[in-house]
Design a protein around this motif. Structure first.
Motif, mmCIF file in Angstrom:
data_model
loop_
_atom_site.group_PDB
_atom_site.id
_atom_site.type_symbol
_atom_site.label_atom_id
_atom_site.label_comp_id
_atom_site.label_asym_id
_atom_site.label_seq_id
_atom_site.Cartn_x
_atom_site.Cartn_y
_atom_site.Cartn_z
ATOM 1 N N GLU A 166 2.157 11.829 8.091
ATOM 2 C CA GLU A 166 1.848 10.827 7.658
ATOM 3 C C GLU A 166 2.985 10.036 6.384
ATOM 4 N N LEU A 167 2.945 9.077 6.188
ATOM 5 C CA LEU A 167 4.793 8.622 5.500
ATOM 6 C C LEU A 167 3.684 8.842 3.982
ATOM 7 N N ARG A 168 4.854 9.310 3.337
ATOM 8 C CA ARG A 168 5.301 9.584 1.732
ATOM 9 C C ARG A 168 6.040 8.224 1.163
ATOM 10 N N MET A 169 6.130 7.829 0.484
ATOM 11 C CA MET A 169 6.377 7.498 -0.402
ATOM 12 C C MET A 169 6.022 6.849 -1.979
ATOM 13 N N ALA A 170 8.232 7.155 -2.562
ATOM 14 C CA ALA A 170 8.182 7.226 -3.927
ATOM 15 C C ALA A 170 9.616 5.531 -3.621
ATOM 16 N N ASP A 179 0.098 9.655 1.861
ATOM 17 C CA ASP A 179 -0.380 9.295 3.222
ATOM 18 C C ASP A 179 -0.441 7.890 2.907
ATOM 19 N N ARG A 180 0.621 7.249 3.705
ATOM 20 C CA ARG A 180 0.312 5.533 4.719
ATOM 21 C C ARG A 180 0.978 6.588 6.159
ATOM 22 N N PRO A 181 0.329 5.141 7.116
ATOM 23 C CA PRO A 181 0.536 5.122 8.179
ATOM 24 C C PRO A 181 1.897 5.279 8.277
ATOM 25 N N VAL A 182 2.605 5.559 9.450
ATOM 26 C CA VAL A 182 3.923 5.506 9.040
ATOM 27 C C VAL A 182 4.766 4.255 9.733
ATOM 28 N N ASP A 183 4.240 3.270 10.480
ATOM 29 C CA ASP A 183 3.716 2.225 10.572
ATOM 30 C C ASP A 183 3.288 1.565 9.258
ATOM 31 N N ASP A 184 3.697 1.572 8.397
ATOM 32 C CA ASP A 184 2.887 1.176 7.138
ATOM 33 C C ASP A 184 3.818 0.002 7.089
ATOM 34 N N PRO A 185 3.638 -1.766 6.874
ATOM 35 C CA PRO A 185 4.538 -2.610 7.015
ATOM 36 C C PRO A 185 5.317 -2.398 5.604
ATOM 37 N N LEU A 186 5.070 -1.787 4.277
ATOM 38 C CA LEU A 186 5.623 -2.146 3.875
ATOM 39 C C LEU A 186 7.704 -1.993 2.884
ATOM 40 N N GLY A 225 1.354 6.234 25.062
ATOM 41 C CA GLY A 225 2.065 5.668 23.716
ATOM 42 C C GLY A 225 0.660 5.228 23.055
ATOM 43 N N SER A 226 0.864 4.817 22.123
ATOM 44 C CA SER A 226 -0.161 3.542 21.425
ATOM 45 C C SER A 226 0.879 3.464 20.697
ATOM 46 N N ASP A 227 0.367 1.231 20.914
ATOM 47 C CA ASP A 227 1.392 0.253 19.990
ATOM 48 C C ASP A 227 0.604 0.349 18.817
ATOM 49 N N VAL A 228 -0.201 1.113 18.326
ATOM 50 C CA VAL A 228 -0.131 1.103 16.773
ATOM 51 C C VAL A 228 -0.513 3.128 16.205
ATOM 52 N N ALA A 229 0.698 3.723 15.412
ATOM 53 C CA ALA A 229 0.882 4.527 15.200
ATOM 54 C C ALA A 229 -0.595 5.529 14.913
ATOM 55 N N PRO A 230 -1.252 6.169 15.009
ATOM 56 C CA PRO A 230 -2.229 7.443 14.731
ATOM 57 C C PRO A 230 -2.540 7.673 12.920
#
Length: 409
Positions: free
Chosen positions: A134-138, A273-280, A398-403
């Motif tokens: 999970e990607l965490r962001m501040a 909790d965001r996907p690690v490939d979130d576009p932001l 592998g997966s083209d989209v991050a699980p």
């Protein structure tokens, strides 16, 4: 004293939940959250360890469907509420619970067991490997310009009651489930998890809010959030606490983030909790101002290796013989020939020479495509026995989209 493990009876449930509370430090859930747990618990899948007539350990599971690479929804036991009271730790109670649980998962024909771990070091010895992150962001919304994409001005945003908006939000969520490994097809009742908002758990923030994003009258995205106000000598510096954001296309995604950036009296958006490939991070000028961090989320355990590996597709053609070690579920141990591609796969017992050697834990980590076999080999946890086998298999898994696991359980 030896503990007996048995299925929970309906009359045990109150004591069972109390035992969970004790095992997790003695703090009971808020009333509405406790009621929700009670409503979604499947008693026939709940186990109790009993010693001297008292409940001393618990383990439960949910009957989930998990998206795997290729888009299939695979039956998976969602392991939950595993705990042992402090007086009975280090006595084999947890091992007995895991033994009974995995035997039951196999009997039900579920090829996978999955969990989120409060203490990750515990579960590797039972064959669970970390498989999503999970990607965490501040996000500093003062120093960063709001995301912009052509067409975002055509997205209509409106505030809605989070509970009343559940049907629209669930339609968006359900449309996304087949497209990303690790997502759960939610059973009835699970949609309410996202709108639980006990006042005692807000930590100074306001009540939960929901904004819907519409295009031509169709809801194509939403965000749920709460605002925690704050002030310093320079003025307002509140925080938007983003709980969920789902969008069916990049323009709606950008429009929702632009809205979050612009909430008055705030200077940051925090999300856990965001996907690690979130576009932001790719929509802003300075990723460092996004305060990025990651940690593991979903742990995966193949319960039936052959069925699990045959249930997903593969990014590149693969034909490899795996030597699998599995001390806890010995029916998985031995050689398996995996052959497959983007259209389907087979995984069957074989006596052919092994080409890769690994344990079921490494298979769990690699299963959803988010952890490369080459990385595991670099840690000495996968051994290449035929030159070239590792690179080919790692590419295929592998997966083209991050699980991504969108919520815990």
């Amino acid at each position: 004293m030896t503990a007996e493990v048995r299925q929970v009876r309906e009359t045990d449930l109150t004591a069972w939940f109390h035992t969970v509370d004790v095992a997790f430090g003695g703090l009971p859930d808020a009333a509405d959250r406790a009621a929700w747990w009670r409503a979604v618990t499947e008693p026939e899948r709940a186990l109790a360890a009993v010693a001297g007539g008292a409940l001393v350990g618990t383990a439960g599971s949910f009957s989930f469907s998990l998206t795997v690479p290729g888009g299939a929804a695979v039956p998976a036991a969602g392991v939950t509420l595993v705990g042992v009271v402090p007086t009975h730790r280090r006595r084999g109670v947890l091992r007995s619970l895991m033994r009974h649980q995995l035997d039951g998962v196999r009997e039900r024909g579920e090829p996978l067991a999955v969990l989120t771990a409060s203490e990750p070091a515990i579960y590797g010895r039972f064959g669970y490997g970390p498989a999503t992150w999970e990607l965490r962001m501040a996000v500093d919304t003062v120093r960063l310009a709001a995301p912009e994409l052509p067409g975002a001005d055509g997205v209509r945003l409106r505030l809605a009651d989070p509970v009343a908006a559940l049907p629209e939000c669930e339609r968006v969520y359900a449309a996304l489930v087949p497209g990303r490994p690790g997502m759960l097809a939610r059973r009835p009742g699970w949609e309410r998890r996202g709108v639980l908002d006990p006042e005692g758990e807000r930590d100074g923030a306001g009540r939960l809010q929901c904004v819907l994003a519409e295009v031509d009258g169709e809801v194509r995205g939403y965000a749920r959030y709460a605002v925690k106000g704050d002030w310093d000598h320079t003025g307002p510096c509140g925080t938007v606490r983003l709980r969920h954001l789902d969008a069916l296309d990049p323009v709606v995604h950008a429009a929702l983030w632009r809205y979050l950036f612009g909430i008055d009296l705030t200077s940051s958006v925090v999300v856990r909790d965001r996907p690690v490939d979130d576009p932001l991070p790719h929509l802003v000028a300075d990723q460092r101002r996004c305060g990025l961090g990651i940690r593991e989320a979903l742990f995966v355990r193949p319960v039936e290796v052959g069925a699990a590996l045959a249930a997903r597709t593969y990014r590149a053609p693969v034909d490899v013989v795996l030597e699998v070690a599995d001390d806890f579920c010995p029916w998985n141990a031995g050689r398996w020939r995996l052959s497959g591609d983007a259209h389907g796969a087979r995984c069957e017992r074989t006596t052919d020479p092994a080409e890769l050697a690994l344990s079921v834990r490494e298979l769990g980590s690699a299963y959803l495509g988010g952890c490369a076999l080459t990385a595991l080999a670099g840690a000495g946890r996968v051994r290449e026995l035929r030159p070239g086998a590792l690179a080919a298999a790692s590419m295929a898994f592998g997966s083209d989209v991050a699980p991504w696991l969108p919520h815990g359980f």
